[in-house]
Design a protein around this motif. Structure first.
Motif: not given
Length: 580
Positions: A207-224, A232-242
């Motif tokens: 939840a908070v990383l989604n907000k962080a990415n909206q505010l700073n869309p080019h942060s590799f740390g937030n994406l990672f 951790g939530l078992g969503n490998n495809e979205l993890a792969l994209a990030d």
């Protein structure tokens, strides 16, 4: 500095994000008040011959084109060696591509020119942090905060360091101060996401990383870190994209390649996995977790000689690493079989044997109520089911468990069935599962493979049985050590246990699905142990049906919160704990 500590330092630092430094500098440039402070980037100051190149460089940095930005900044410094902002921006760009020593040198030069340049302190502090020097990092963040007490950046950066040192309450206090100063401070949400990831509170992190990415869309740390939360939530495809996006932004972070390679490995794309692990090892040649994953990929793709080399390399670095010990033994047996070496003579007597372990009383964390009772209950059920030899081990230390497994492996060579049941704490780190002895004290992630018993060692111990090899784990609880671990970065330990693919003829049963947590329940025994014993005691249940019934029992009794899972393939032969 130990290379593994550096690896996890990198993971921690991406949660804080270099983007916060860039945001701080940009805020200073826009703010008249900040511009009048000592060391601020004052646009009203006299122009420097370096300014045009610095301007072009900052635009390139916003686009993520860091090498090109460094080229412009080289020219800027050549034009004016007294331009503090040229040095600090070059340090910033160097940080973004992993050139931390260069960043420290540039920022130190900037601070000689402008001793109260907050941007330089924050940039250099980040480089120190990435290099594993928390003390110097905190000193620089404190210096920046003393110059500008109203800036949110120092609070956010200190929070990341405290979190990486295991001081979560202090970290939360610091990041909350940053967000009180500026409720729209994107890096603060990135830091908060990092802390929640470390605590394995993945829903909150997302939840908070989604907000962080909206505010700073080019942060590799937030994406990672969002990728870690998705994993951790078992969503490998979205993890792969990030992970893909974070690698595009910061291609020198080994941890990103390891994480992406693990996803490829799970998908069966061994070539892609090996390519990512190769890159991680190129960046960090002694990265044990990358070596383990590459050895696994080589083994699964039947490149046994390369797998053997990697396992031997790991043992040279960590002689007690359980995954490498088990892997080396397994690979040698496979190579011997392929080269026509003499097979060991096995005098199978038709016996069924079991090793039952219940770890309740841990030295450094709160005791678990049920494992000792569960283990005794399971041991009695196996004896009643006709097992010829059942060894019960309560509160096993690393030494006693290793000795018991060695003796059990020798007995398994003469048995038809070999079964190991373990109740207690289990931890997953980077795709490897570990059972936790009662005498361990983990200070960081590096201690886990050294002080634990790897699930691979359990699998090796049952491996010599002729007909059925069975491992049952009621060990998918919350990691109790995460709040105490003083590692220099977010724990790589996942929630629950990792999915596995055992050898044919081996069945592994988890009390709950990989990546999920089991419960001890409210009764004398865990829901899983209670159902397992009930079904073992029922005559005429074939083993596949038995575990399906256990699944249904536990799923129903826990209100669909816990779902037992089995891994592996058995032959068409039927197996019964108790015949009709």
């Amino acid at each position: 500095m130990d290379i593994h500590v550096k690896r996890f330092v990198i993971l921690a630092a991406v949660g804080a994000s270099l983007f916060s430094i860039q945001s701080t500098a940009a805020q200073q440039q826009r703010s008249g008040a900040a511009a009048n402070r000592p060391g601020a980037n004052n646009e009203n100051a006299s122009r420097s011959p370096a300014d045009p190149a610095v301007g072009r460089a900052t635009q390139l940095i916003k686009q993520g084109k860091y090498p090109a930005a460094i080229t412009e900044l080289d020219a800027a410094i050549k034009a004016d060696r007294k331009s503090a902002k040229a040095f600090v921006w070059r340090g910033f760009a160097s940080n973004r591509i992993g050139l931390f020593s260069e960043a420290i040198e540039d920022c130190s030069q900037a601070l000689q020119l402008e001793p109260k340049n907050t941007f330089a302190f924050l940039t250099r502090g980040y480089a120190y942090f990435m290099s594993g020097d928390n003390g110097r990092a905190l000193a620089d963040y404190n210096a920046a905060g003393a110059i500008d007490p109203s800036a949110p950046g120092p609070f956010s950066f200190r929070a990341t360091v405290y979190s990486s040192m295991g001081e979560q309450k202090r970290a939360l206090d610091e990041v909350n101060k940053a967000l009180e100063i500026n409720p729209n401070y994107g890096p603060g949400y990135g830091t908060l996401g990092f802390i929640y990831t470390k605590l394995q509170q993945y829903e909150k992190a997302l939840a908070v990383l989604n907000k962080a990415n909206q505010l700073n869309p080019h942060s590799f740390g937030n994406l990672f870190n969002r990728g870690v939360a998705y994993l951790g939530l078992g969503n490998n495809e979205l993890a792969l994209a990030d992970f893909n996006d974070s690698i595009l932004l910061a291609p020198r972070i080994a941890r990103s390649y390891i994480s992406r390679g693990r996803i490829f490995l799970g998908k069966g794309d061994y070539d892609a996995a090996i390519k990512d692990f190769n890159e991680a090892i190129r960046l960090q040649p002694q990265n044990v977790f990358a070596l383990i994953q590459r050895a696994r990929a080589y083994e699964l793709s039947r490149n046994l000689k390369e797998a053997r080399t990697d396992f031997q390399t790991i043992l040279g670095l960590e002689p007690s690493n359980g995954v490498a010990i088990a892997g080396s033994e397994r690979i040698e047996a496979k190579i011997a079989a392929l080269t026509g070496g003499p097979a060991p003579v096995k005098d199978h007597s038709g016996a069924r044997i079991a090793l039952v372990i219940g770890n309740s009383h841990y030295k450094d964390v709160d005791p678990l109520a049920n494992p000792e009772r569960d283990a005794k209950l399971v041991a009695d059920a196996l004896k009643r089911a006709g097992f010829e030899k059942v060894q019960l081990l309560i509160d096993a230390t690393r030494e006693s468990l290793a000795a018991a497994l060695k003796a059990f492996a020798a007995d398994a060579a003469g048995a038809d069935w070999a079964l190991v049941y373990f109740a207690g704490h289990g931890i997953e780190v980077d795709g490897s599962n570990y059972l936790v002895p009662t005498d361990v004290k983990y200070e960081n992630d590096d201690d886990i493979p050294k002080e634990s018993i790897a699930l691979d060692q359990i699998l090796n111990a049952v491996g010599a049985a002729s007909k059925l090899r069975l491992v049952i784990l009621d060990a998918c609880r919350e990691n109790p050590f995460v709040a105490e671990m003083k590692g220099k970065a977010v724990s790589a330990a996942g929630r629950g246990l990792a999915r596995i693919e055992p050898e044919s003829g081996t069945l592994v049963a988890f009390a709950t699905k990989h990546g999920h947590l089991a419960t001890d329940g409210t009764g004398e025994n865990s829901p899983f142990a209670a159902s397992l014993v009930k079904r073992i005691s029922t005559p005429g249940l074939e083993i596949s049906q038995l575990f399906r019934l256990v699944h249904d029992d536990v799923y129903a009794s826990t209100g669909q919160q816990q779902e037992p899972f089995t891994y592996g393939q058995l032959s068409a032969q039927e197996f019964f704990f108790k015949a009709r």
